[in-house]
Design a protein around this motif. Structure first.
Motif, PDB file in Angstrom:
ATOM      1  N   HIS A 189     -69.688 -51.487 -80.672  1.00 20.68           N
ATOM      2  CA  HIS A 189     -68.895 -51.041 -79.534  1.00 20.68           C
ATOM      3  C   HIS A 189     -67.442 -50.809 -79.945  1.00 20.68           C
ATOM      4  O   HIS A 189     -66.788 -49.863 -79.492  1.00 20.68           O
ATOM      5  CB  HIS A 189     -68.970 -52.104 -78.423  1.00 20.68           C
ATOM      6  CG  HIS A 189     -68.258 -51.766 -77.161  1.00 20.68           C
ATOM      7  ND1 HIS A 189     -66.883 -51.854 -77.034  1.00 20.68           N
ATOM      8  CD2 HIS A 189     -68.722 -51.343 -75.953  1.00 20.68           C
ATOM      9  CE1 HIS A 189     -66.543 -51.512 -75.807  1.00 20.68           C
ATOM     10  NE2 HIS A 189     -67.632 -51.208 -75.126  1.00 20.68           N
ATOM     11  N   ASN A 191     -63.486 -52.630 -80.596  1.00 18.18           N
ATOM     12  CA  ASN A 191     -62.579 -53.320 -79.690  1.00 18.18           C
ATOM     13  C   ASN A 191     -61.351 -52.481 -79.393  1.00 18.18           C
ATOM     14  O   ASN A 191     -60.829 -51.795 -80.271  1.00 18.18           O
ATOM     15  CB  ASN A 191     -62.163 -54.658 -80.308  1.00 18.18           C
ATOM     16  CG  ASN A 191     -63.349 -55.585 -80.481  1.00 18.18           C
ATOM     17  OD1 ASN A 191     -64.072 -55.858 -79.538  1.00 18.18           O
ATOM     18  ND2 ASN A 191     -63.573 -56.047 -81.697  1.00 18.18           N
ATOM     19  N   SER A 300     -74.051 -52.799 -73.695  1.00 15.54           N
ATOM     20  CA  SER A 300     -72.918 -53.596 -74.149  1.00 15.54           C
ATOM     21  C   SER A 300     -71.771 -53.440 -73.161  1.00 15.54           C
ATOM     22  O   SER A 300     -71.517 -52.358 -72.638  1.00 15.54           O
ATOM     23  CB  SER A 300     -72.481 -53.135 -75.539  1.00 15.54           C
ATOM     24  OG  SER A 300     -71.424 -53.940 -76.021  1.00 15.54           O
ATOM     25  N   HIS A 305     -65.344 -56.931 -73.927  1.00 14.00           N
ATOM     26  CA  HIS A 305     -64.381 -56.685 -74.997  1.00 14.00           C
ATOM     27  C   HIS A 305     -62.947 -56.718 -74.472  1.00 14.00           C
ATOM     28  O   HIS A 305     -62.040 -57.210 -75.158  1.00 14.00           O
ATOM     29  CB  HIS A 305     -64.675 -55.341 -75.667  1.00 14.00           C
ATOM     30  CG  HIS A 305     -65.959 -55.326 -76.435  1.00 14.00           C
ATOM     31  ND1 HIS A 305     -67.182 -55.173 -75.812  1.00 14.00           N
ATOM     32  CD2 HIS A 305     -66.220 -55.468 -77.754  1.00 14.00           C
ATOM     33  CE1 HIS A 305     -68.134 -55.214 -76.723  1.00 14.00           C
ATOM     34  NE2 HIS A 305     -67.581 -55.389 -77.901  1.00 14.00           N
ATOM     35  N   SER A 309     -59.848 -59.073 -75.561  1.00 14.51           N
ATOM     36  CA  SER A 309     -58.562 -58.516 -75.978  1.00 14.51           C
ATOM     37  C   SER A 309     -57.397 -59.201 -75.272  1.00 14.51           C
ATOM     38  O   SER A 309     -56.315 -59.349 -75.848  1.00 14.51           O
ATOM     39  CB  SER A 309     -58.510 -57.015 -75.676  1.00 14.51           C
ATOM     40  OG  SER A 309     -59.476 -56.308 -76.429  1.00 14.51           O
ATOM     41  N   GLU A 329     -71.898 -60.552 -80.751  1.00 11.44           N
ATOM     42  CA  GLU A 329     -70.548 -60.065 -80.973  1.00 11.44           C
ATOM     43  C   GLU A 329     -69.509 -61.171 -81.050  1.00 11.44           C
ATOM     44  O   GLU A 329     -68.310 -60.901 -81.170  1.00 11.44           O
ATOM     45  CB  GLU A 329     -70.197 -59.044 -79.887  1.00 11.44           C
ATOM     46  CG  GLU A 329     -71.136 -57.833 -79.938  1.00 11.44           C
ATOM     47  CD  GLU A 329     -70.744 -56.730 -78.973  1.00 11.44           C
ATOM     48  OE1 GLU A 329     -69.835 -56.935 -78.153  1.00 11.44           O
ATOM     49  OE2 GLU A 329     -71.358 -55.649 -79.052  1.00 11.44           O
ATOM     50  N   TYR A 331     -68.601 -63.606 -78.850  1.00 10.25           N
ATOM     51  CA  TYR A 331     -67.844 -64.016 -77.675  1.00 10.25           C
ATOM     52  C   TYR A 331     -68.427 -65.308 -77.093  1.00 10.25           C
ATOM     53  O   TYR A 331     -69.463 -65.803 -77.544  1.00 10.25           O
ATOM     54  CB  TYR A 331     -67.858 -62.914 -76.609  1.00 10.25           C
ATOM     55  CG  TYR A 331     -67.047 -61.701 -77.002  1.00 10.25           C
ATOM     56  CD1 TYR A 331     -65.718 -61.579 -76.629  1.00 10.25           C
ATOM     57  CD2 TYR A 331     -67.611 -60.676 -77.769  1.00 10.25           C
ATOM     58  CE1 TYR A 331     -64.965 -60.476 -77.005  1.00 10.25           C
ATOM     59  CE2 TYR A 331     -66.867 -59.567 -78.154  1.00 10.25           C
ATOM     60  CZ  TYR A 331     -65.546 -59.470 -77.764  1.00 10.25           C
ATOM     61  OH  TYR A 331     -64.801 -58.391 -78.144  1.00 10.25           O
ATOM     62  N   ASN A 365     -62.782 -65.706 -77.797  1.00  7.34           N
ATOM     63  CA  ASN A 365     -62.901 -64.325 -77.327  1.00  7.34           C
ATOM     64  C   ASN A 365     -61.824 -63.430 -77.925  1.00  7.34           C
ATOM     65  O   ASN A 365     -62.082 -62.271 -78.269  1.00  7.34           O
ATOM     66  CB  ASN A 365     -62.844 -64.284 -75.793  1.00  7.34           C
ATOM     67  CG  ASN A 365     -64.106 -64.850 -75.156  1.00  7.34           C
ATOM     68  OD1 ASN A 365     -65.107 -65.074 -75.835  1.00  7.34           O
ATOM     69  ND2 ASN A 365     -64.058 -65.083 -73.862  1.00  7.34           N
ATOM     70  N   ALA A 369     -62.417 -60.235 -80.376  1.00  5.21           N
ATOM     71  CA  ALA A 369     -61.853 -58.924 -80.083  1.00  5.21           C
ATOM     72  C   ALA A 369     -61.139 -58.313 -81.286  1.00  5.21           C
ATOM     73  O   ALA A 369     -60.902 -57.108 -81.323  1.00  5.21           O
ATOM     74  CB  ALA A 369     -60.890 -59.026 -78.902  1.00  5.21           C
TER      75      ALA A 369
END
Length: 393
Positions: A189, A191, A300, A305, A309, A329, A331, A365, A369
């Motif tokens: 995906h 970030n 996703s 994301h 961030s 991913e 997270y 997280n 990111a």
């Protein structure tokens, strides 16, 4: 190289507009890129796109959301521009809320093949993993089976692209096994640009639960607001707010208004309406927890994301697809039983009572990111595109 993106783009409110913005921006200044075209949907006032104009990138509104003629309009524009390659940012409702225009628009990768223009699709969802009844596509088993069959046929047209990237490993498996596709890859995906870290204030008695997106189908805010009422009783010393950040899903117009009527007795529910790209950061920074009030998933999650961030802890439903994405991913979050307000309240309470765990999730997280910035993802695309171009020499 002249590169065309077919994607919704801010300030269009069509789903994936923010992803299209960040992805295309990451190509600006890359070696060998001569021109970038954004082929996006028409607005009532196309001059609004000037707010997002950037050197090295030309925004060209040339198709209409919910039009039956999108693929023809795109064909005409691609023949005129003659790009060296096309990147298509797609999910199954990119081109329309109506089933026919949505389906016809998805013939675009096949059309690119007919024009002999190398194409790369990033496909954010597939019909095999979506509960069609929960996203407003089918209200009976018969309709569900019909639309699944139609979805399968459309998938075959999408697979006419030279390369199809999907963001979840399970999707790769399904497309390869079911459709015998050899042009499918796992394409992360990516970030969005990491903003400056802005921490949740310590010791504050204000708790803001925030859900972001388009609401009314598989994403419903009632469970969050009901959970907030439970939390208010549990923690009378704290001030709770529920922020519904976004608009109606095109398939459920009037949903936000129905929420306003249902919860008119609650002064601490905020409805933001559409959030322009430049104000997204403020919405996330003002949140304490990012709530995912989903009953199913459609791929996703860009919001996952974004939450990373901005260094925010997520409150997530126990849905297999979503749990898999979160885990793959890197997270984290607290989980609740789907569509269960008491369970959601308990998940939030677990992090209110344990701020160190909340901070650990926020750090996790934010670190996730950082994993694959869009700039690096752009290099993946360019590497694949150069391979496709070399194969045609």
């Amino acid at each position: 190289m002249k590169l065309a993106f077919i994607t919704p783009y801010p300030p269009s409110q069509v789903t994936l507009n923010e992803y299209g913005y960040h992805l295309s921006q990451s190509f600006i200044g890359k070696k060998g890129i001569e021109k970038i075209y954004i082929l996006t949907n028409n607005l009532e006032d196309n001059s609004q796109y000037s707010r997002y104009a950037t050197d090295g990138l030309e925004i060209i509104p040339c198709w209409d959301f919910d039009s039956w003629f999108t693929v023809l309009n795109l064909k005409k524009k691609l023949k005129e521009l003659a790009p060296d390659a096309v990147i298509l940012n797609l999910q199954f409702m990119t081109f329309g809320a109506g089933k026919i225009p949505a389906a016809l628009g998805l013939l675009t990768p096949w059309m690119c093949k007919k024009l002999n223009i190398p194409s790369v699709v990033i496909l954010h969802n597939i019909t095999e993993t979506v509960k069609l009844d929960t996203i407003g596509m089918a209200d009976s088993k018969l309709k569900g089976n019909l639309f699944l069959w139609i979805g399968e046929q459309l998938t075959k047209f999408i697979l006419k692209a030279d390369l199809v990237g999907v963001t979840i490993s399970q999707y790769v498996t399904i497309l390869k096994e079911k459709y015998k596709a050899e042009n499918v890859i796992l394409l992360p995906h990516g970030n969005f640009e990491l903003p400056e870290r802005n921490y949740v204030p310590e010791g504050s008695n204000k708790i803001n639960l925030m859900a972001f997106g388009k609401f009314g189908t598989y994403k419903k805010a009632e469970v969050m607001i009901d959970a907030m009422e439970i939390l208010q009783k549990k923690y009378p010393e704290l001030e709770f707010t529920s922020t519904v950040a976004g608009t109606d899903n095109p398939n459920v117009k009037g949903y936000i208004d129905s929420l306003k009527n249902k919860y008119a007795h609650l002064p601490n529910v905020e409805y933001t309406g559409y959030i322009p790209e430049e104000k997204v950061s403020q919405i996330f920074w003002e949140s304490t927890f990012v709530i995912f009030p989903y009953t199913t998933t459609t791929g996703s999650s860009g919001i996952l994301h974004q939450a990373g961030s901005y260094g925010r802890a997520c409150i997530l439903p126990k849905i297999d697809d979503l749990e898999r994405v979160v885990d793959e991913e890197g997270y984290g979050g607290a989980y609740f039983e789907t569509d269960d307000a008491a369970s959601l309240a308990q998940a939030v309470a677990s992090l209110i009572d344990n701020p160190e765990e909340r901070k650990k999730i926020e750090d996790q997280n934010y670190k996730a990111a950082k994993g694959l910035p869009m700039g690096e993802l752009a290099q993946w695309y360019l590497s694949h595109i150069h391979t496709l171009l070399n194969q045609r020499k």
